[in-house]
Design a protein around this motif. Sequence first.
Motif, PDB file in Angstrom:
ATOM      1  N   GLU A  67      -2.003  29.577  11.170  1.00 54.40           N
ATOM      2  CA  GLU A  67      -2.347  29.421   9.755  1.00 54.40           C
ATOM      3  C   GLU A  67      -3.177  28.159   9.513  1.00 54.40           C
ATOM      4  OE1 GLU A  67      -1.929  31.837   7.812  1.00 54.40           O
ATOM      5  OE2 GLU A  67      -0.559  33.003   9.067  1.00 54.40           O
ATOM      6  N   ILE A  68      -2.902  27.101  10.270  1.00 56.85           N
ATOM      7  CA  ILE A  68      -3.694  25.870  10.140  1.00 56.85           C
ATOM      8  C   ILE A  68      -5.150  26.141  10.491  1.00 56.85           C
ATOM      9  CG2 ILE A  68      -4.087  23.595  11.196  1.00 56.85           C
ATOM     10  CD1 ILE A  68      -1.007  23.328  11.336  1.00 56.85           C
ATOM     11  N   VAL A  69      -5.388  26.953  11.502  1.00 60.51           N
ATOM     12  CA  VAL A  69      -6.777  27.292  11.864  1.00 60.51           C
ATOM     13  C   VAL A  69      -7.459  28.037  10.728  1.00 60.51           C
ATOM     14  CG1 VAL A  69      -8.272  28.554  13.459  1.00 60.51           C
ATOM     15  CG2 VAL A  69      -6.290  27.314  14.339  1.00 60.51           C
ATOM     16  N   HIS A  70      -6.748  28.969  10.095  1.00 62.05           N
ATOM     17  CA  HIS A  70      -7.346  29.677   8.953  1.00 62.05           C
ATOM     18  C   HIS A  70      -7.832  28.672   7.900  1.00 62.05           C
ATOM     19  CE1 HIS A  70      -6.724  33.749  10.143  1.00 62.05           C
ATOM     20  NE2 HIS A  70      -5.402  33.745  10.029  1.00 62.05           N
ATOM     21  N   ALA A  71      -7.034  27.614   7.679  1.00 60.12           N
ATOM     22  CA  ALA A  71      -7.409  26.603   6.694  1.00 60.12           C
ATOM     23  C   ALA A  71      -8.524  25.703   7.222  1.00 60.12           C
ATOM     24  CB  ALA A  71      -6.189  25.764   6.314  1.00 60.12           C
ATOM     25  N   ALA A  72      -8.369  25.209   8.452  1.00 57.69           N
ATOM     26  CA  ALA A  72      -9.336  24.274   9.024  1.00 57.69           C
ATOM     27  C   ALA A  72     -10.701  24.918   9.236  1.00 57.69           C
ATOM     28  CB  ALA A  72      -8.807  23.715  10.343  1.00 57.69           C
ATOM     29  N   ALA A  73     -10.713  26.197   9.601  1.00 54.25           N
ATOM     30  CA  ALA A  73     -11.972  26.904   9.841  1.00 54.25           C
ATOM     31  C   ALA A  73     -12.569  27.475   8.560  1.00 54.25           C
ATOM     32  CB  ALA A  73     -11.750  28.022  10.859  1.00 54.25           C
ATOM     33  N   ARG A  74     -11.887  27.266   7.439  1.00 54.51           N
ATOM     34  CA  ARG A  74     -12.352  27.709   6.125  1.00 54.51           C
ATOM     35  C   ARG A  74     -12.536  29.228   6.064  1.00 54.51           C
ATOM     36  NH1 ARG A  74     -17.138  24.639   3.659  1.00 54.51           N
ATOM     37  NH2 ARG A  74     -16.048  25.364   1.794  1.00 54.51           N
ATOM     38  N   HIS A  75     -11.619  29.940   6.687  1.00 51.93           N
ATOM     39  CA  HIS A  75     -11.714  31.398   6.691  1.00 51.93           C
ATOM     40  C   HIS A  75     -11.614  31.987   5.285  1.00 51.93           C
ATOM     41  CE1 HIS A  75     -10.375  31.687  11.186  1.00 51.93           C
ATOM     42  NE2 HIS A  75     -11.664  31.460  11.059  1.00 51.93           N
ATOM     43  N   SER A  76     -10.754  31.416   4.449  1.00 48.03           N
ATOM     44  CA  SER A  76     -10.623  31.940   3.083  1.00 48.03           C
ATOM     45  C   SER A  76     -11.903  31.709   2.294  1.00 48.03           C
ATOM     46  CB  SER A  76      -9.438  31.281   2.369  1.00 48.03           C
ATOM     47  OG  SER A  76      -8.223  31.671   2.955  1.00 48.03           O
ATOM     48  N   ALA A  77     -12.536  30.547   2.507  1.00 47.53           N
ATOM     49  CA  ALA A  77     -13.793  30.262   1.806  1.00 47.53           C
ATOM     50  C   ALA A  77     -14.858  31.261   2.202  1.00 47.53           C
ATOM     51  CB  ALA A  77     -14.248  28.838   2.122  1.00 47.53           C
ATOM     52  N   ASN A 107     -18.819  25.855  10.475  1.00 46.14           N
ATOM     53  CA  ASN A 107     -17.386  26.057  10.640  1.00 46.14           C
ATOM     54  C   ASN A 107     -16.826  24.824  11.350  1.00 46.14           C
ATOM     55  OD1 ASN A 107     -14.859  26.760  11.945  1.00 46.14           O
ATOM     56  ND2 ASN A 107     -15.327  28.911  11.556  1.00 46.14           N
ATOM     57  N   PRO A 108     -15.918  24.069  10.716  1.00 45.07           N
ATOM     58  CA  PRO A 108     -15.428  22.821  11.299  1.00 45.07           C
ATOM     59  C   PRO A 108     -14.680  22.995  12.614  1.00 45.07           C
ATOM     60  CG  PRO A 108     -14.904  22.950   8.959  1.00 45.07           C
ATOM     61  CD  PRO A 108     -15.340  24.310   9.382  1.00 45.07           C
ATOM     62  N   VAL A 109     -14.248  24.217  12.901  1.00 48.66           N
ATOM     63  CA  VAL A 109     -13.497  24.466  14.134  1.00 48.66           C
ATOM     64  C   VAL A 109     -14.411  24.929  15.261  1.00 48.66           C
ATOM     65  CG1 VAL A 109     -11.678  25.885  15.189  1.00 48.66           C
ATOM     66  CG2 VAL A 109     -11.364  24.949  12.892  1.00 48.66           C
ATOM     67  N   THR A 110     -15.272  25.909  14.977  1.00 49.72           N
ATOM     68  CA  THR A 110     -16.117  26.488  16.026  1.00 49.72           C
ATOM     69  C   THR A 110     -17.492  25.839  16.120  1.00 49.72           C
ATOM     70  OG1 THR A 110     -17.072  28.170  14.557  1.00 49.72           O
ATOM     71  CG2 THR A 110     -14.963  28.692  15.631  1.00 49.72           C
ATOM     72  N   GLY A 111     -17.944  25.172  15.051  1.00 48.29           N
ATOM     73  CA  GLY A 111     -19.271  24.582  15.026  1.00 48.29           C
ATOM     74  C   GLY A 111     -20.366  25.579  14.699  1.00 48.29           C
ATOM     75  N   LYS A 112     -19.988  26.831  14.376  1.00 51.41           N
ATOM     76  CA  LYS A 112     -20.980  27.857  14.070  1.00 51.41           C
ATOM     77  C   LYS A 112     -21.396  27.800  12.599  1.00 51.41           C
ATOM     78  CE  LYS A 112     -19.025  31.079  17.465  1.00 51.41           C
ATOM     79  NZ  LYS A 112     -18.349  32.399  17.638  1.00 51.41           N
ATOM     80  N   GLN A 113     -22.633  28.245  12.322  1.00 49.49           N
ATOM     81  CA  GLN A 113     -23.118  28.355  10.949  1.00 49.49           C
ATOM     82  C   GLN A 113     -22.528  29.610  10.315  1.00 49.49           C
ATOM     83  OE1 GLN A 113     -25.357  26.614   8.954  1.00 49.49           O
ATOM     84  NE2 GLN A 113     -25.577  24.906  10.399  1.00 49.49           N
ATOM     85  N   GLU A 114     -21.935  29.462   9.136  1.00 48.53           N
ATOM     86  CA  GLU A 114     -21.328  30.592   8.443  1.00 48.53           C
ATOM     87  C   GLU A 114     -21.618  30.513   6.951  1.00 48.53           C
ATOM     88  OE1 GLU A 114     -17.181  30.535   9.343  1.00 48.53           O
ATOM     89  OE2 GLU A 114     -17.458  31.169  11.422  1.00 48.53           O
ATOM     90  N   LEU A 115     -21.577  31.664   6.294  1.00 42.27           N
ATOM     91  CA  LEU A 115     -21.810  31.720   4.855  1.00 42.27           C
ATOM     92  C   LEU A 115     -20.678  31.035   4.113  1.00 42.27           C
ATOM     93  CD1 LEU A 115     -23.394  32.872   2.401  1.00 42.27           C
ATOM     94  CD2 LEU A 115     -21.924  34.892   2.556  1.00 42.27           C
ATOM     95  N   SER A 116     -21.035  30.144   3.185  1.00 45.49           N
ATOM     96  CA  SER A 116     -20.034  29.493   2.343  1.00 45.49           C
ATOM     97  C   SER A 116     -20.674  29.114   1.025  1.00 45.49           C
ATOM     98  CB  SER A 116     -19.461  28.245   3.032  1.00 45.49           C
ATOM     99  OG  SER A 116     -18.475  27.662   2.216  1.00 45.49           O
TER     100      SER A 116
END
Length: 424
Positions: A128-138, A22-31
Motif C-alpha cells: 500500500e505504501i508503494v501505491h501512495a509513493a508511486a502516486r498510483h491514485s493520482a 513516478n517517484p518510485v520507478t523514475g518513469k514519465q507518467e500522466l498526472s
Amino acid sequence: MISRALTAAGLAVTLLSGCAVNPVTGKQELSLISQGQEVALGEKQYPITQQQQGGEYVVDKSLQDYVSRVGQKLARVSDQPQLPYEFVVLNNGTPNAWALPGGKIAVNRGLLTLLEDEAELAAVLGHEIVHAAARHSAAAMSQQQVLGAGLAVLGAATQSTGYGDLVSLGGQLGGSAYIARHGRGDELEADKYGMRYMAAAGYNPQGAVELQRKFVKLSEGSQSGGLAALFASHPPSQARVDANIAHAKKLSSDGATNRAAYQQAIAQLKRDADAYATYDKALAAVKEKQYDRALNLTRQAQRQQPREAAFFQLEGDLLAQKEQYQAAHGAYDKAVQKNPGLFSHWLKRGLMSAQLNNYTDAERDLTRSMRYLETPHAHYFLGQVYEKQGNVQTAYGHYQTAAKAGGEIGTKAQARMQALGNKG
C-alpha cells in the motif's frame, strides 16, 4: 467547429504538460494534479473514508499502535519518506487494505486475522505504501475523473429514511467511498517495490511470497466469496506469486518474520473471533428478515465481547425495527459510550431522541454526528427537528442540503421544502 478544435488543442496541451516522474520507478507518467493537491485530497478524504467503513477498531487500541509502528518503519525506507503517512486499523470484518493519495493507509481487522506474522503484515503495508509513493491514485484520477465524496456519494448509496428502517439503514449509510481499483501493472509494481521496502526495513521478503500464496489458495477455496472486496482491489494470481519468488531471490532473506510479536498483537482479535462470528450470523439473519433471531444473536455477541460498540448499534437497529424506541435509544447510548468516534452511533441515538420527542437531545446528537461525517440523513432529520420546534428557516436550510443528495431522501427533503414554501 473552431470551438471544438480549440478544446481539443487545449486538451492536448494539458495532457502534454501533465506528465510527471513516478517517484518510485523514475518513469514519465500522466498526472494532472500536483503532489500537494494529492496530499490535501488524501488528508480530506481519510477521515471520511474511515467513517464510511466502520471507523477505527477501538476494542484493543494497542493493535492500532502496533500496525502504525510497522507501517512507519516501512515508510521511512520508501521512495517518498516525506509523505505524511498514517496507518489505521478499521473495525471492518471484510479482509481488505487500501491506500488513499498522500500515504493515508488502512487495514481492516478482518484481514489481520488471516495473516501469520509481521512479515506478512509488512508485505500488505509495503504494498500500500508503494501505491501512495508511486502516486498510483493520482495517475488513476488523471485518467478518469472518478473521485467522489461527501453528500453526493452518500446520497447515492442511501435509500431508507424512516425511523423503522434503521436495520437496512445501518448497512447503507456511508456505504460508498473512493478506493482506487489499481490495474495489473500497478499491482505488480506495488508487489516488487514493496518487497524492496520490506528488505530495507529488516523484514524477510519471503513474507510477500507467502502472502500471495495464501491469497491464491483462498481465492480457489470455499471462502473466496467473503474475500470479494480484497480480490477485487488486489486480484491474486500464480503470476504474482512467481514474480514475488523471483524478486525475493534478489533480496536478502536474513530479515525477520516476528511471528511471536504479531500473534501477541492480534491476540485480542483471535479471542474475539467467536463474538464477531456470532455478529456476522446476526447480520445474515437481518438480510433474511429473521429479526428475532438476529436480536438473540447480537445479544449473544455482546456477552462474548461487551466492549464492542457495533454489537449494541445492531441491537438498537433491531429494537427500532420493532418500534421499541426507548429500548433502542438505550442500546445506541451504549454504542456511543463504547465508541464515541463513529458518526452512526450519534446519528441513530439522535433519531431515537427525535422519535421520543426529545428535540434538544436530538439536535445535539444529530449535529454531533456531522462532526465525524456529514450525511443527508442528519440534515433531513435536523430539518424535521427544527420544523417541529417552529424554526422553519433553519429547517428549510437542512432540507435544502439533504435534497442535493438525490434518491428517496432527497425527494422527501424536496417535498418538505415545497410544503414549507407553501406555508410561507
